[in-house]
Design an enzyme around this catalytic site. Structure first.
Site, PDB file in Angstrom:
ATOM      1  N   ARG A 159     131.630  52.113 -11.761  1.00 53.96           N
ATOM      2  CA  ARG A 159     132.261  53.144 -10.935  1.00 53.96           C
ATOM      3  C   ARG A 159     133.692  52.785 -10.545  1.00 53.96           C
ATOM      4  O   ARG A 159     134.437  53.651 -10.067  1.00 53.96           O
ATOM      5  CB  ARG A 159     131.425  53.363  -9.671  1.00 53.96           C
ATOM      6  CG  ARG A 159     130.102  54.070  -9.930  1.00 53.96           C
ATOM      7  CD  ARG A 159     129.203  53.999  -8.718  1.00 53.96           C
ATOM      8  NE  ARG A 159     129.858  54.530  -7.528  1.00 53.96           N
ATOM      9  CZ  ARG A 159     129.423  54.326  -6.298  1.00 53.96           C
ATOM     10  NH1 ARG A 159     128.343  53.579  -6.079  1.00 53.96           N
ATOM     11  NH2 ARG A 159     130.066  54.844  -5.269  1.00 53.96           N
ATOM     12  N   GLN A 188     124.948  34.806 -16.469  1.00 55.50           N
ATOM     13  CA  GLN A 188     123.746  35.639 -16.497  1.00 55.50           C
ATOM     14  C   GLN A 188     123.869  36.572 -17.694  1.00 55.50           C
ATOM     15  O   GLN A 188     124.647  37.522 -17.688  1.00 55.50           O
ATOM     16  CB  GLN A 188     123.594  36.443 -15.202  1.00 55.50           C
ATOM     17  CG  GLN A 188     122.325  37.277 -15.144  1.00 55.50           C
ATOM     18  CD  GLN A 188     122.256  38.175 -13.924  1.00 55.50           C
ATOM     19  OE1 GLN A 188     123.268  38.468 -13.299  1.00 55.50           O
ATOM     20  NE2 GLN A 188     121.062  38.640 -13.583  1.00 55.50           N
ATOM     21  N   GLY A 231     118.214  42.485 -12.211  1.00 53.76           N
ATOM     22  CA  GLY A 231     117.970  42.599 -10.783  1.00 53.76           C
ATOM     23  C   GLY A 231     118.484  41.399 -10.008  1.00 53.76           C
ATOM     24  O   GLY A 231     118.802  40.347 -10.574  1.00 53.76           O
TER      25      GLY A 231
END
Length: 452
Positions: free
Chosen positions: A15, A75, A80
């Site tokens: 966003r 990662q 999550g």
């Protein structure tokens, strides 16, 4: 207490509409990640682990620039928040102490809040930072029983009664390292998002009969940035907080809403900061200085009693001793000015040393760049540089020496000497009148030709 920080910084931030990783967007001149690191640094952590994914190299570079001892873990897949925290398991396998989980996109968290959070672990197995939200919206809810935290429920999984709760989850959590990773081993992705929620460790801890605590903080501290609008809001909150702190510390600001601080700005008491002043990173202003309107400072040190501006610019490396005067439309870069020196207006001083009580006339320029390299200019104590002097570096003007106005100085000027370096004036009687008459006649002829 041994403390390790785990800062989650793997998100892309779709966003934000940017190629730059979300956590590297700046608030008050520093990446949001740096704000989180600096807040945690007050706890004197033994280890700091950054969990990075999107833009791994850029995030690593920014983190290591702030703290060379930081450890950055990649990662690969984002499954999550629980999965993200679990990426630090190997790095902290030998750590015996408290882990605090922070977020790289939450730049307003305060050090004192983290201190309060970690202090509750004397009576709690797991502590979570929460806030009373004006508009709970889609935040996860903290479900409590008195002072005890029973569970955290994500909005997607919450019942109507749970959604009516206004105590919301910030995501910031503290627990012992061993317990945290043990609890993470028990959680699963059986939820609406199909992700491993860090929040599920609370339910696992309660199921074991372990006490959990919710610590409250101001809502603004928990502001997470996911869009340019939220980035603007974070900047506004930071500036308002910093302005209030400055006023409470004894700084005078007639129009504080127009003053812009950087994340590391230091201002001494009894300093006056006028309207529309901007502080970039790396500025220290000592007590009793005056920064006049529309000035811009970055990477500069301003000593006691200095007057800067209006419309002055101090660039990195500007080092001003006490009672220095920098006037309107003056730019100082990589230069040291000794006590009482004056550069009053319309001048550029770069890569120079200006002696005590020297006076630099209007329009003076240190010509420090030859197109390839920078060169140094040295001006002695109580020297007087005439207006519109060009000092072609490398050059030295001695103590109590002078330059005549309009001079181009290309050679050293000995102490006590007057340097005059300009062409001799030659007056031509009546020539101005003849020239103007000729030019006006030429203009009239061109006008008549255009009409024809």
């Amino acid at each position: 207490m041994n403390i390790a920080l785990i800062i989650l910084a793997a998100g892309k931030g779709t966003r934000m509409q940017s190629e730059l990783p979300k956590v590297l967007h700046e608030v008050a001149g520093a990446p949001m990640l740096v704000h989180a690191m600096r807040a945690g640094r007050a706890l004197d952590p033994k280890r700091t682990i950054i969990i990075a994914g999107h833009g791994f190299e850029a995030v690593s570079a920014a983190a290591c620039a702030e703290d060379p001892e930081v450890e950055v873990v990649r990662q690969e897949a984002q499954l999550g928040t629980g999965h993200a925290v679990d990426q630090a398991r190997a790095a902290l396998s030998d750590f015996d102490g408290t882990v605090i989980v922070l977020y790289g996109d939450c730049p307003l968290i305060q050090s004192r809040t983290l201190e309060e959070l970690s202090a509750t672990l004397s009576d709690s197995a797991v502590s979570v930072l929460g806030f009373e939200a004006k508009d709970p919206a889609r935040y996860g809810r903290l479900i409590t029983d008195g002072d005890k935290l029973k569970r955290i429920v994500e909005f997607k999984d919450a019942s109507p009664a749970e959604r009516a709760v206004s105590l919301c989850n910030s995501g910031v959590m503290a627990a012992s390292a061993g317990l945290l990773f043990d609890l993470l081993s028990e959680i699963d992705a059986n939820n609406a998002s199909g992700e491993l929620y860090l929040t599920d460790v609370i339910g696992k801890a309660v199921a074991r009969g372990l006490p959990c605590t919710a610590v409250r903080c101001a809502e603004r501290e928990t502001l997470g940035v996911n869009s340019r609008v939220e980035l603007m809001q974070a900047e506004k909150e930071f500036q308002n907080l910093r302005r209030t702190e400055a006023l409470e510390d004894g700084v005078t600001m007639p129009a504080p809403e127009t003053v812009h601080f950087s994340y590391d700005t230091v201002i001494g008491r009894d300093t006056i900061i006028e309207q529309n002043v901007v502080f970039g990173p790396g500025v220290t202003v000592e007590s009793g200085a005056q920064i006049r309107a529309f000035s811009h400072l970055e990477g500069a040190h301003v000593s006691r009693g200095c007057i800067i501006g209006p419309y002055a610019r101090l660039r990195p490396g500007a080092e001003l001793a006490e009672d220095v005067k920098i006037g309107n439309f003056v730019e100082i870069k990589a230069s040291a000015l000794e006590e009482g020196a004056k550069v009053n207006h319309l001048s550029y001083i770069g890569d120079a040393h200006i002696g005590a009580r020297a006076n630099i006339g209007a329009g003076t320029v240190t010509c420090n760049y030859d197109g390839v390299m920078k060169h140094h200019t040295s001006i002695g104590e109580e020297a007087f540089i005439g207006s519109n002097t060009m000092l072609v570096a490398p050059v030295t003007v001695g103590q109590e020496a002078m330059t005549a106005s309009g001079s181009v100085i290309t050679q050293d000027v000995p102490a006590g000497s007057l340097a005059i370096a300009r062409a001799k004036q030659d007056n031509k009687p009546g020539l101005a009148l003849k020239l103007m008459k000729k030019l006006r006649a030429l203009k009239a002829a061109r006008r008549n030709k255009t009409k024809d």
